[in-house]
Design an enzyme around this catalytic site. Sequence first.
Site, PDB file in Angstrom:
ATOM      1  N   CYS A   9       0.985  -1.262  -0.033  1.00 51.41           N
ATOM      2  CA  CYS A   9       0.136   0.092  -0.173  1.00 51.41           C
ATOM      3  C   CYS A   9       0.862   1.360   0.053  1.00 51.41           C
ATOM      4  O   CYS A   9       2.162   1.030  -0.098  1.00 51.41           O
ATOM      5  CB  CYS A   9      -0.907  -0.169   1.421  1.00 51.41           C
ATOM      6  SG  CYS A   9      -2.634   0.585   0.908  1.00 51.41           S
ATOM      7  N   CYS A  82      -4.149   1.027  -4.036  1.00 52.39           N
ATOM      8  CA  CYS A  82      -3.800   2.461  -3.630  1.00 52.39           C
ATOM      9  C   CYS A  82      -3.784   3.607  -4.534  1.00 52.39           C
ATOM     10  O   CYS A  82      -3.411   4.964  -4.146  1.00 52.39           O
ATOM     11  CB  CYS A  82      -2.496   2.477  -2.741  1.00 52.39           C
ATOM     12  SG  CYS A  82      -2.004   0.991  -2.016  1.00 52.39           S
ATOM     13  N   CYS A  86       3.320   0.503  -7.848  1.00 53.35           N
ATOM     14  CA  CYS A  86       4.453   0.211  -7.172  1.00 53.35           C
ATOM     15  C   CYS A  86       5.601  -0.064  -8.073  1.00 53.35           C
ATOM     16  O   CYS A  86       5.720  -0.219  -9.297  1.00 53.35           O
ATOM     17  CB  CYS A  86       4.368  -1.103  -6.610  1.00 53.35           C
ATOM     18  SG  CYS A  86       3.028  -1.068  -5.294  1.00 53.35           S
TER      19      CYS A  86
END
Length: 133
Positions: A9, A82, A86
């Site tokens: 997250c 989120c 990433c």
Amino acid sequence: MKKKVAFVCVHNSCRSQMAEAWAKHLGKDVLEAYSAGTSKYPEVKPKAVQVMEEVGIDMSKHYPKLLSDIPEKIDILITMGCGVVCPYIPCDYSEDWGLEDPSGGSIEEFRKTRDIIKEKVENLIERIKNKKI
């Protein structure tokens, strides 16, 4: 052999922490669970700790971790929804759970998120046991 799963997250202060705790509680026979965030944060959200305590899971010693704190190679990457991309994390399988962040919300919102995460972790464990992942 246990699968290494990482729940990722932004801050590693709520959803990913609950997912890691559920995975360790429910899937200790098939999972080696980690969680991390892409940005530093000072603490795990107190309401997240509280709602997990309500179901008998102690997260009082949990603290936010960064991606550099988890193994470099994992089997399963779960992002929590989120809205961020990433950095590349080597893994064999990944999925996004698209969960709303309850931060700033009521205790009921945290409980709802906790229960959704439990269902998703149970489903993940079932798929691993049935060799679907």
